[in-house]
Motif scaffolding. Structure first.
Motif, PDB file in Angstrom:
ATOM      1  N   GLN A   1       0.692  -1.223  -0.047  1.00  0.00           N
ATOM      2  CA  GLN A   1      -0.008  -0.003  -0.098  1.00  0.00           C
ATOM      3  C   GLN A   1       0.915   1.461  -0.205  1.00  0.00           C
ATOM      4  OE1 GLN A   1      -2.506   0.679   3.546  1.00  0.00           O
ATOM      5  NE2 GLN A   1      -4.111   1.395   2.079  1.00  0.00           N
TER       6      GLN A   1
ATOM      7  N   ALA B   1      -3.639   4.286  -1.751  1.00  0.00           N
ATOM      8  CA  ALA B   1      -4.137   3.486  -2.914  1.00  0.00           C
ATOM      9  C   ALA B   1      -2.928   1.969  -3.080  1.00  0.00           C
ATOM     10  CB  ALA B   1      -3.654   4.063  -4.011  1.00  0.00           C
ATOM     11  N   PHE B   2      -3.186   1.336  -3.793  1.00  0.00           N
ATOM     12  CA  PHE B   2      -2.483   0.095  -4.339  1.00  0.00           C
ATOM     13  C   PHE B   2      -1.972  -0.073  -5.738  1.00  0.00           C
ATOM     14  CE2 PHE B   2      -4.085  -1.363  -0.238  1.00  0.00           C
ATOM     15  CZ  PHE B   2      -3.103  -2.374   0.188  1.00  0.00           C
TER      16      PHE B   2
ATOM     17  N   VAL C   1      -0.843   3.517  -9.514  1.00  0.00           N
ATOM     18  CA  VAL C   1      -1.967   3.072  -8.672  1.00  0.00           C
ATOM     19  C   VAL C   1      -3.207   2.770  -9.634  1.00  0.00           C
ATOM     20  CG1 VAL C   1      -0.956   4.133  -6.574  1.00  0.00           C
ATOM     21  CG2 VAL C   1      -2.713   5.190  -7.860  1.00  0.00           C
TER      22      VAL C   1
ATOM     23  N   SER D   1      -7.763   1.260  -9.264  1.00  0.00           N
ATOM     24  CA  SER D   1      -8.766   1.113  -8.415  1.00  0.00           C
ATOM     25  C   SER D   1      -9.192  -0.416  -8.404  1.00  0.00           C
ATOM     26  CB  SER D   1     -10.275   1.545  -9.269  1.00  0.00           C
ATOM     27  OG  SER D   1     -10.354   0.983 -10.443  1.00  0.00           O
TER      28      SER D   1
ATOM     29  N   SER E   1      -6.680  -2.973  -8.185  1.00  0.00           N
ATOM     30  CA  SER E   1      -5.734  -3.511  -7.140  1.00  0.00           C
ATOM     31  C   SER E   1      -6.136  -3.053  -5.712  1.00  0.00           C
ATOM     32  CB  SER E   1      -4.207  -3.215  -7.512  1.00  0.00           C
ATOM     33  OG  SER E   1      -3.831  -3.531  -8.872  1.00  0.00           O
ATOM     34  N   THR E   2      -6.511  -1.736  -5.792  1.00  0.00           N
ATOM     35  CA  THR E   2      -6.896  -1.410  -4.272  1.00  0.00           C
ATOM     36  C   THR E   2      -8.193  -1.881  -3.777  1.00  0.00           C
ATOM     37  OG1 THR E   2      -5.852   1.054  -4.951  1.00  0.00           O
ATOM     38  CG2 THR E   2      -7.497   0.773  -3.183  1.00  0.00           C
TER      39      THR E   2
ATOM     40  N   THR F   1      -5.660  -0.289   7.274  1.00  0.00           N
ATOM     41  CA  THR F   1      -5.176  -0.420   6.017  1.00  0.00           C
ATOM     42  C   THR F   1      -6.423  -0.013   5.085  1.00  0.00           C
ATOM     43  OG1 THR F   1      -3.295  -1.647   6.439  1.00  0.00           O
ATOM     44  CG2 THR F   1      -4.035  -1.693   4.137  1.00  0.00           C
ATOM     45  N   THR F   2      -7.572  -0.868   5.253  1.00  0.00           N
ATOM     46  CA  THR F   2      -8.478  -0.622   4.294  1.00  0.00           C
ATOM     47  C   THR F   2      -9.327   0.662   4.527  1.00  0.00           C
ATOM     48  OG1 THR F   2     -10.006  -1.672   6.096  1.00  0.00           O
ATOM     49  CG2 THR F   2      -9.127  -3.319   4.564  1.00  0.00           C
TER      50      THR F   2
ATOM     51  N   ALA G   1      -7.351   2.999   2.176  1.00  0.00           N
ATOM     52  CA  ALA G   1      -7.646   2.558   0.833  1.00  0.00           C
ATOM     53  C   ALA G   1      -9.110   2.941   0.553  1.00  0.00           C
ATOM     54  CB  ALA G   1      -7.687   1.019   0.646  1.00  0.00           C
TER      55      ALA G   1
ATOM     56  N   TRP H   1      -9.158   6.608  -0.301  1.00  0.00           N
ATOM     57  CA  TRP H   1      -8.554   6.985  -1.885  1.00  0.00           C
ATOM     58  C   TRP H   1      -9.531   6.717  -2.655  1.00  0.00           C
ATOM     59  CZ3 TRP H   1      -7.378   3.981  -5.983  1.00  0.00           C
ATOM     60  CH2 TRP H   1      -6.574   4.766  -7.011  1.00  0.00           C
ATOM     61  N   LEU H   2     -10.124   5.291  -2.543  1.00  0.00           N
ATOM     62  CA  LEU H   2     -11.416   5.146  -3.545  1.00  0.00           C
ATOM     63  C   LEU H   2     -12.393   6.128  -3.793  1.00  0.00           C
ATOM     64  CD1 LEU H   2     -11.682   1.248  -3.055  1.00  0.00           C
ATOM     65  CD2 LEU H   2     -10.739   2.252  -4.916  1.00  0.00           C
TER      66      LEU H   2
END
Length: 407
Positions: free
Chosen positions: A79, A84-85, A102, A104, A106-107, A123-124, A127, A130-131
């Motif tokens: 991450q 984002a991922f 990065v 959407s 993968s994230t 972590t989530t 994420a 960010w989404l």
């Protein structure tokens, strides 16, 4: 939603002018560098590392297997600071910069896996934040931030939002929710592709039916994720079972029913979907067929997915062996959605095969039920432990002999 996202990643980079995440790719070559010990799969992870890891971990959780700690740590370590991922970061210790692509998909996949495992709320949470920050004005998401919304990306993000405890209908941008974005991609009940979903509108705004996008959109419209459970048998937005209908306004539930009807017709003849790669001869599309099984079962119950499920059980073993962890995970999800035993999927133990593509999962803890089942003798417990050890012992052999992976 297929095994690898290399085509979509290249599209986001501008290498391909227009590519759907549904597109397949040739098996990627073995990497020239040593892979991280916590990563599932033995081939180049450049375009699918986070994706395949997320699906593998979620599939393991679905069948009550506890993933290896280092496998989970590898995923969380991918991450970026903004939440984002990317598809893969070879040097996760280095801060993400503008060159890190990065996305959407993968994230959202990582969110689904880590939410299911539990204990990764920080972590989530980052994420999901960010989404939300890259949600489009139409309420949906494209593969890359700022890209036009597509059914696949929007569907997988809906699954992530739901997994993280969000209400997707309340995650809005410009007054529009992810469901609004999906409904704009739904084809009418008349004409070619009736009831299906398009991946994206073409340059003229026209919609073309896309089976992979339809499977993703059906699951998304139902507010479900990769690990969707069987729906109510015969369920349909208008109560008609399998008919296509266009109430005003069209609801996500009815759009899902319409899309499932399209998929049911698409697999009726042969039991499988076919590859849609431009210029290539038609061939069975295993990954998309597995996704269709999940969509059909989630919308209308396991019986509706019986024919493509049976086809997968008879034909998908060799594909999964070549393709690797994400392929095994897709089959596990198909089994889960239909109530099928993933440890005897057409004679293949999907769980053992998946476990063998990466670090051995944590030992199975004995349960009171297991102790009762063997009369308290402990035989059931030792059988489970022995099974885990056998799977672990086979990892080296399977990793050395396995080749990878089609999208």
């Amino acid at each position: 939603m297929n095994v690898r996202r290399s085509a979509a990643a290249l599209a986001a980079a501008g290498v391909l002018a227009a590519a759907s995440p549904a597109l397949a790719a040739s098996p990627s070559p073995s990497p020239s560098t040593v892979l991280p010990s916590g990563l599932y799969g033995g081939t180049d992870p450049t375009y699918d590392g986070v994706w395949r890891q997320s699906l593998a971990l979620l599939a393991q959780h679905t069948v009550s297997v506890t993933p290896a700690a280092k496998a989970v740590d590898w995923l969380t370590g991918q991450q970026c600071a903004n939440g984002a991922f990317a598809a893969f970061r070879a040097e996760p210790a280095r801060a993400c910069d503008a060159k890190v692509m990065v996305d959407s998909n993968s994230t959202a996949a990582a969110v689904q896996a880590l939410s299911a495992l539990g204990g990764h709320e920080d972590t989530t949470g980052k994420a999901v934040t960010w989404l939300k920050s890259v949600q489009n004005e139409d309420g949906g998401w494209g593969y890359a931030p700022g890209g036009a919304s597509d059914a696949n990306s929007t569907g997988v993000v809906i699954g992530a939002l739901a997994a993280a405890g969000e209400r997707p209908a309340e995650v809005t941008k410009g007054g529009r929710s992810p469901y609004d974005a999906l409904l704009k991609l739904a084809l009418p009940c008349t004409g070619e592709g009736a009831g299906a979903f398009a991946y994206q509108p073409d340059k003229k705004g026209a919609l073309t039916a896309n089976a992979d996008a339809t499977a993703a959109a059906v699951v998304g419209a139902l507010g479900a994720g990769f690990d969707a459970k069987p729906g109510k048998s015969g369920k349909s937005g208008n109560g008609s079972g399998t008919g296509c209908a266009e109430p005003d306004p069209l609801t996500p539930e009815q759009a899902a029913a319409n899309g499932a009807g399209y998929l049911a017709k698409a697999v009726a003849a042969d039991g499988h979907l076919t590859s849609a790669l431009a210029g290539a001869p038609e061939q069975p599309d295993y990954g998309n067929t597995a996704d269709a099984v999940v969509a059909l079962a989630a919308q209308g119950g396991a019986d509706r997915a019986a024919k493509p499920l049976a086809w997968l059980e008879q034909n998908a073993a060799a594909w999964a062996k070549q393709s690797g962890p994400a392929a095994y995970a897709q089959l596990v999800f198909a089994a889960h959605a239909t109530g099928t035993d993933p440890r005897d999927f057409g004679g293949t133990d999907l769980v053992r095969a998946l476990n063998a593509t990466g670090p051995a999962p944590q030992p199975t803890k004995p349960t009171k039920t297991a102790e009762k089942d063997d009369g308290g003798s402990g035989a059931g417990v030792w059988w489970m432990v022995g099974t885990g050890l056998a799977a672990g012992a086979g990892i080296g052999f399977l990793l050395s002999s396995r080749r990878k992976q089609q999208l």
